[in-house]
Design an enzyme around this catalytic site. Sequence first.
Site, PDB file in Angstrom:
ATOM      1  N   ARG A 176       3.235   8.366  -9.293  1.00  4.71           N
ATOM      2  CA  ARG A 176       2.701   9.303  -8.294  1.00  4.71           C
ATOM      3  C   ARG A 176       3.848  10.198  -7.846  1.00  4.71           C
ATOM      4  O   ARG A 176       5.033   9.882  -8.092  1.00  4.71           O
ATOM      5  CB  ARG A 176       2.156   8.525  -7.084  1.00  4.71           C
ATOM      6  N   ARG A 269      -5.317   7.907   1.484  1.00  2.00           N
ATOM      7  CA  ARG A 269      -3.997   7.880   0.816  1.00  2.00           C
ATOM      8  C   ARG A 269      -3.855   9.089  -0.115  1.00  2.00           C
ATOM      9  O   ARG A 269      -2.745   9.586  -0.336  1.00  2.00           O
ATOM     10  CB  ARG A 269      -3.821   6.565   0.051  1.00  2.00           C
ATOM     11  N   ARG A 280     -11.407   1.532  -8.578  1.00  2.00           N
ATOM     12  CA  ARG A 280     -10.662   0.610  -7.708  1.00  2.00           C
ATOM     13  C   ARG A 280     -11.609  -0.088  -6.720  1.00  2.00           C
ATOM     14  O   ARG A 280     -11.432  -1.267  -6.402  1.00  2.00           O
ATOM     15  CB  ARG A 280      -9.538   1.356  -6.979  1.00  2.00           C
TER      16      ARG A 280
HETATM   17  N1  LIG Z   1      -3.765  -1.627   9.061  1.00  2.00           N
HETATM   18  C1  LIG Z   1      -3.927  -0.401   8.592  1.00  2.00           C
HETATM   19  N2  LIG Z   1      -4.690   0.478   9.252  1.00  2.00           N
HETATM   20  C2  LIG Z   1      -4.887   1.730   8.786  1.00  2.00           C
HETATM   21  N3  LIG Z   1      -4.334   2.217   7.644  1.00  2.00           N
HETATM   22  C3  LIG Z   1      -3.539   1.358   6.942  1.00  2.00           C
HETATM   23  C4  LIG Z   1      -3.311   0.019   7.370  1.00  2.00           C
HETATM   24  N4  LIG Z   1      -2.497  -0.557   6.462  1.00  2.00           N
HETATM   25  C5  LIG Z   1      -2.236   0.352   5.521  1.00  2.00           C
HETATM   26  N5  LIG Z   1      -2.853   1.516   5.809  1.00  2.00           N
HETATM   27  C6  LIG Z   1      -2.878   2.748   4.990  1.00  2.00           C
HETATM   28  O1  LIG Z   1      -3.771   2.516   3.916  1.00  2.00           O
HETATM   29  C7  LIG Z   1      -3.310   3.171   2.728  1.00  2.00           C
HETATM   30  C8  LIG Z   1      -3.181   2.139   1.601  1.00  2.00           C
HETATM   31  O2  LIG Z   1      -2.106   1.284   1.883  1.00  2.00           O
HETATM   32  P1  LIG Z   1      -1.155   0.754   0.743  1.00  2.00           P
HETATM   33  O3  LIG Z   1      -0.767   1.862  -0.163  1.00  2.00           O
HETATM   34  O4  LIG Z   1      -0.078  -0.001   1.398  1.00  2.00           O
HETATM   35  O5  LIG Z   1      -2.180  -0.204  -0.013  1.00  2.00           O
HETATM   36  P2  LIG Z   1      -1.935  -1.194  -1.227  1.00  2.00           P
HETATM   37  O6  LIG Z   1      -2.692  -2.426  -0.941  1.00  2.00           O
HETATM   38  O7  LIG Z   1      -0.485  -1.327  -1.486  1.00  2.00           O
HETATM   39  O8  LIG Z   1      -2.637  -0.396  -2.405  1.00  2.00           O
HETATM   40  P3  LIG Z   1      -2.394  -0.521  -4.005  1.00  2.00           P
HETATM   41  O9  LIG Z   1      -2.803  -1.871  -4.409  1.00  2.00           O
HETATM   42  O10 LIG Z   1      -3.282   0.535  -4.558  1.00  2.00           O
HETATM   43  O11 LIG Z   1      -0.960  -0.229  -4.284  1.00  2.00           O
HETATM   44  C9  LIG Z   1      -2.007   3.847   3.084  1.00  2.00           C
HETATM   45  O12 LIG Z   1      -2.246   5.222   3.330  1.00  2.00           O
HETATM   46  C10 LIG Z   1      -1.556   3.128   4.354  1.00  2.00           C
HETATM   47  O13 LIG Z   1      -0.798   3.960   5.185  1.00  2.00           O
HETATM   48  N1  LIG Z   2      -0.765  -8.423 -12.253  1.00  2.00           N
HETATM   49  C1  LIG Z   2       0.008  -7.460 -11.738  1.00  2.00           C
HETATM   50  N2  LIG Z   2      -0.512  -6.581 -10.867  1.00  2.00           N
HETATM   51  C2  LIG Z   2       0.303  -5.646 -10.362  1.00  2.00           C
HETATM   52  C3  LIG Z   2       1.663  -5.576 -10.690  1.00  2.00           C
HETATM   53  N3  LIG Z   2       2.226  -4.550 -10.032  1.00  2.00           N
HETATM   54  C4  LIG Z   2       1.246  -4.015  -9.279  1.00  2.00           C
HETATM   55  N4  LIG Z   2       0.105  -4.667  -9.469  1.00  2.00           N
HETATM   56  C5  LIG Z   2      -1.203  -4.426  -8.837  1.00  2.00           C
HETATM   57  O1  LIG Z   2      -1.812  -3.308  -9.412  1.00  2.00           O
HETATM   58  C6  LIG Z   2      -2.690  -2.733  -8.479  1.00  2.00           C
HETATM   59  C7  LIG Z   2      -2.577  -1.239  -8.506  1.00  2.00           C
HETATM   60  O2  LIG Z   2      -1.327  -0.807  -8.092  1.00  2.00           O
HETATM   61  P1  LIG Z   2      -1.009   0.737  -7.903  1.00  2.00           P
HETATM   62  O3  LIG Z   2       0.447   0.809  -7.603  1.00  2.00           O
HETATM   63  O4  LIG Z   2      -1.395   1.432  -9.163  1.00  2.00           O
HETATM   64  O5  LIG Z   2      -1.863   1.204  -6.742  1.00  2.00           O
HETATM   65  C8  LIG Z   2      -2.351  -3.349  -7.127  1.00  2.00           C
HETATM   66  O6  LIG Z   2      -3.356  -4.291  -6.796  1.00  2.00           O
HETATM   67  C9  LIG Z   2      -1.065  -4.088  -7.368  1.00  2.00           C
HETATM   68  O7  LIG Z   2      -0.960  -5.250  -6.589  1.00  2.00           O
HETATM   69  C10 LIG Z   2       2.177  -6.533 -11.622  1.00  2.00           C
HETATM   70  O8  LIG Z   2       3.355  -6.574 -11.984  1.00  2.00           O
HETATM   71  N5  LIG Z   2       1.316  -7.446 -12.108  1.00  2.00           N
END
Ligand SMILES: Nc1ncnc2c1ncn2[C@@H]1O[C@H](COP(=O)(O)OP(=O)(O)OP(=O)(O)O)[C@@H](O)[C@H]1O
Ligand SMILES: Nc1nc2c(ncn2[C@@H]2O[C@H](COP(=O)(O)O)[C@@H](O)[C@H]2O)c(=O)[nH]1
Length: 400
Positions: A176, A269, A280
Site C-alpha cells: 500500500r 481505512r 475481506r
Molecule cells: N477501536 C477502534 N475504533 C475505531 N476505529 C478503529 C479501532 N481500531 C482500529 N480502528 C481503525 O480501523 C481501521 C483498521 O484497523 P487496522 O488496519 O489496524 O486493522 P487490521 O486488523 O490490522 O486489518 P488487516 O488485517 O486488514 O491488516 C484503521 O483505520 C484503524 O485506524
Molecule cells: N497466515 C498469515 N496471515 C498473515 C500474515 N501476515 C499477515 N497476515 C494476515 O493477512 C490478512 C491481511 O493482511 P493485510 O496486511 O493485507 O491487510 C490479515 O488478517 C493478517 O493478519 C502471515 O504471515 N501469515
Amino acid sequence: MGEAPAFVVDDLKGNFTNGFHLKSKGYETSIDFGCNKTYVIGATENESKPTFGVRIFNKSTDEWVIPNVLGTKPEPSIGHSAIILDEERILVIKGNTSSDDSFWFLEVNTAFVREQKTRLGTEVVAWSKGVIGEAEKPIVISGPSGVGKGTLISKLMEEFPSTFGFSVSHTTRAPRNNEQNGVHYHYTERSVMEKDIEDGKFLEFAAVHGNLYGTSVEAVDVVADKGKRCVLDIDVQGARSVRASSLEAIFIFICPPSFEELEKRLRARGTETEEQIQKRLRNAKAELEQGKSPGLFDHILVNDNLETCYEKLKKLLGLTDGVKNTPKTVFHVPLEHTVSRIDQKILINCGVEEQEKSATNMFVLDFTSIKGGAPARTRGLRFYAVEPSINGTIGTQIPS
Ligand SMILES: Nc1ncnc2c1ncn2[C@@H]1O[C@H](COP(=O)(O)OP(=O)(O)OP(=O)(O)O)[C@@H](O)[C@H]1O
Ligand SMILES: Nc1nc2c(ncn2[C@@H]2O[C@H](COP(=O)(O)O)[C@@H](O)[C@H]2O)c(=O)[nH]1
C-alpha cells in the site's frame, strides 16, 4: 562409493576423539550416530568463509549424503564440539562465543525432521538454537481484516519498543502507499515464496484474501536475537498452523463490536477496492466463526473502544505493573573446552587458563526441561557455573 564432499572419512578417523565418538579436524566435527551414520558438521575446505555445513556418511552403503538443512543455522565459528543428546538430536557447542549463542541443536530424527523427510523424500536435518531459560512466549494476534490488529500492535511497539519486536511476514500482495518493504512486509513474487515454502523456510503460510502470506522462521528468529518478544499478526489459518508447530505462543483473537462496525472501519481505512472489501468481509464471517474454535485462542478481546481494548491487551500480557527485565547472566564459552555428560547434564570444562581469568572453568548445561525445537528455538536450557570438584562429579553451583 559416493563422492566425498571436501573431506574424507578416513581422514577424520585419525583425529582427536573425546570419548563421545567425536573427532575434530579444523572447523569440522564428525560424530557417529546410531550404527551406520557419521555426521560431519562444520566448514567445507573449499570455502574461504566457513559455514556450518552438514554431510552424512552412510557406513552401510559407503556413500555420502548431503541432506536438506532446515532452520536458521549458526553463524560459523572457528571451533565447536558436538555430543549426542538422545536418539533425535546432536548438541553442537560453539567455542569462543557468549553462552547466549553457544548451544545449537542439530535435529536428525525429531518428529519435525521425520515429517520433513517424508514431505521432501530426502535426507533432512534441522537446526534449532538453544535458549537458556524460559524466553517469553511469542504473541500471535489474529482477527478479521479491519478489526484493528495492526493498530493495537503499533501502540504496543510504540509504548514498549525494547520489549516487543514485530515478525515481518512475507506476502505476494502489492504494498500500500504508506507501506515499506522489510518493515510492514517482505513483498515477494509468488514463485519465490513458493520455492522458499518448499525449502522449509516458513513456520506457517496461508492463502488469505487471494494472496499468499507467511511467517518465515527467520522473521521470528531475528526478533528473538534482539532479545525481544515476538508479535505475529496473522490470520486464523496461520494461527492454527503455529498452534500445531513447535513454537509455543500466546494466541489472542480480536473481535469487532459488530459486523457493521467492522465494515465501517475497513471502508474508512480506504486501502482496498470495493471488490477486495467484499472479499475481506466474506472471509471475516468465516474467521469470526473459527475464532471460537475450542483450544485455538487463549484470549478473545473485543476491540470496541481502542483505548479500553489496548489496556486489556496490556493487562493480559502482564504489562500494567511495568515491564520487569530480569538481567540475564551471560558467560563466555572459550574456544578450547571439553565436554562430558552426566545424566541429563553436560559438563563443560574450559581449562586452567580460563580459571586464571575468572572464578571458575566449569559450567553445567542442564537439558532436563528443554521444550520446542526446529523450526523454532529449543527453550528451557539451564546453564550455570560450578565450583570444580576433585572427584569428577558436578560441584556446587556458583550463585549468579
Ligand atoms: N477501536 C477502534 N475504533 C475505531 N476505529 C478503529 C479501532 N481500531 C482500529 N480502528 C481503525 O480501523 C481501521 C483498521 O484497523 P487496522 O488496519 O489496524 O486493522 P487490521 O486488523 O490490522 O486489518 P488487516 O488485517 O486488514 O491488516 C484503521 O483505520 C484503524 O485506524
Ligand atoms: N497466515 C498469515 N496471515 C498473515 C500474515 N501476515 C499477515 N497476515 C494476515 O493477512 C490478512 C491481511 O493482511 P493485510 O496486511 O493485507 O491487510 C490479515 O488478517 C493478517 O493478519 C502471515 O504471515 N501469515
